[in-house]
Design a protein around this motif. Structure first.
Motif, PDB file in Angstrom:
ATOM      1  N   THR A 225      40.855  45.188  14.743  1.00 23.29           N
ATOM      2  CA  THR A 225      40.240  44.578  13.856  1.00 23.29           C
ATOM      3  C   THR A 225      40.869  44.558  13.009  1.00 23.29           C
TER       4      THR A 225
ATOM      5  N   ARG B 121      42.063  38.410  20.431  1.00 24.96           N
ATOM      6  CA  ARG B 121      42.773  39.077  20.397  1.00 24.96           C
ATOM      7  C   ARG B 121      43.870  39.518  21.415  1.00 24.96           C
TER       8      ARG B 121
ATOM      9  N   ARG C  14      43.834  42.030  13.293  1.00 19.97           N
ATOM     10  CA  ARG C  14      43.232  40.741  13.727  1.00 19.97           C
ATOM     11  C   ARG C  14      42.829  39.950  12.559  1.00 19.97           C
ATOM     12  N   GLU C  15      41.932  40.619  11.612  1.00 19.04           N
ATOM     13  CA  GLU C  15      42.076  40.265  10.178  1.00 19.04           C
ATOM     14  C   GLU C  15      43.491  40.169   9.038  1.00 19.04           C
TER      15      GLU C  15
ATOM     16  N   LEU D 128      43.375  36.050  13.089  1.00 21.99           N
ATOM     17  CA  LEU D 128      43.377  35.822  14.766  1.00 21.99           C
ATOM     18  C   LEU D 128      41.671  35.669  14.678  1.00 21.99           C
ATOM     19  N   SER D 129      41.461  35.184  15.330  1.00 21.57           N
ATOM     20  CA  SER D 129      39.824  34.861  16.156  1.00 21.57           C
ATOM     21  C   SER D 129      39.527  36.061  16.942  1.00 21.57           C
ATOM     22  N   GLU D 130      38.233  36.702  17.387  1.00 26.57           N
ATOM     23  CA  GLU D 130      38.097  37.139  18.147  1.00 26.57           C
ATOM     24  C   GLU D 130      38.582  36.916  19.989  1.00 26.57           C
ATOM     25  N   GLY D 131      38.873  35.965  20.196  1.00 29.21           N
ATOM     26  CA  GLY D 131      40.025  34.754  21.363  1.00 29.21           C
ATOM     27  C   GLY D 131      41.019  35.285  21.251  1.00 29.21           C
TER      28      GLY D 131
END
Length: 254
Positions: A50, A63, A53-54, A58-61
């Motif tokens: 998490t 990951r 990604r932050e 990056l978005s969840e998609g």
């Protein structure tokens, strides 16, 4: 002539070649800085997904890009000219150039990168995700981080010929030519001729076509003025609003 390109956000998958050999990359003066960014990026992505990604935006998609970065040291590699994709690189069409033009491309094109600083088209690298706009927890904003290493390496790489700077603003911040190098540096805008407005998506495509045209023609302009002449000879409509600044006008946006 040295041509400075931005990377592409999207990238081809890593190849099946041997893992990264940092000592084989162009511009060896950047080796220490590259190692520091690589170490922190891999460590970040091995840890809290998490947080990674932050930091990377990056978005969840997306990951899966975190796992890709975590495995950079063991991933397969392929030439940078195959890794970078997208509008500019599609228009440049490296794979369809003849042998002489491909050789000129390997000699004259540098791709700027948040992770590597800058690489040549023949440098074998894995696919990665790390833009110049990223702010790593330990090293800080990469655009600022790369300024020192770039300032010590790029003037020599620029040689004595033209520097054609086609980078986007985020990547241009990592190295700004100074002194006599700045005097022989040209930047290009692409304008829609009827409106004189800057185009965005098609800006990249036109810049890719410009580079391809120069490579195919074997053009070797040594100054911004000679570049204007070369582009006009190749059929481009060019204006010069200021020293070292070229506006390429396109009638059709495609």
């Amino acid at each position: 002539m040295l041509v400075l390109l931005p990377p592409s956000e999207g990238k081809a998958a890593s190849g099946r070649g041997a893992p990264l050999k940092p000592e084989s990359l162009s511009l060896p003066g950047l080796a220490e800085a590259r190692a520091a960014v690589l170490d922190e990026l891999v460590e970040l992505c091995i840890g809290d997904e998490t947080k990674a990604r932050e930091v990377l935006g990056l978005s969840e998609g997306l990951r899966g890009e975190v796992a890709k970065n975590a495995g950079l040291r063991t991933a397969g590699t392929r030439p940078a000219g195959e890794i970078y994709t997208g509008v500019l690189y599609d228009a440049l069409g490296l794979a369809t150039l003849d042998a002489a033009a491909r050789r000129r491309a390997r000699q004259s094109l540098l791709v700027f990168s948040g992770l590597w600083g800058a690489v040549g088209l023949g440098d074998r690298i894995p696919s990665y995700r790390c833009s110049m706009g990223v702010k790593l927890p330990g090293l800080g904003a990469l655009g600022a981080y790369w300024r020192g290493p770039m300032a010590s390496v790029l003037p020599e790489a620029a040689g004595r010929g033209l520097v054609l700077d086609l980078r986007s603003s985020a990547y241009a911040a990592a190295w700004k030519p100074k002194g006599e190098v700045a005097e022989r540096t040209a930047t290009v805008r692409v304008l829609h001729a009827p409106t004189r407005k800057v185009v965005s998506h098609f800006n990249k495509a036109t810049k890719g076509r410009i580079v391809r045209s120069l490579l195919e023609a074997g053009a070797a302009p040594a100054s911004p003025g000679e570049l204007v002449e070369a582009l006009r000879d190749l059929g481009y409509v060019v204006e010069t609003p200021a020293a070292g600044k070229l506006d390429v006008l396109v009638s059709e946006i495609h």
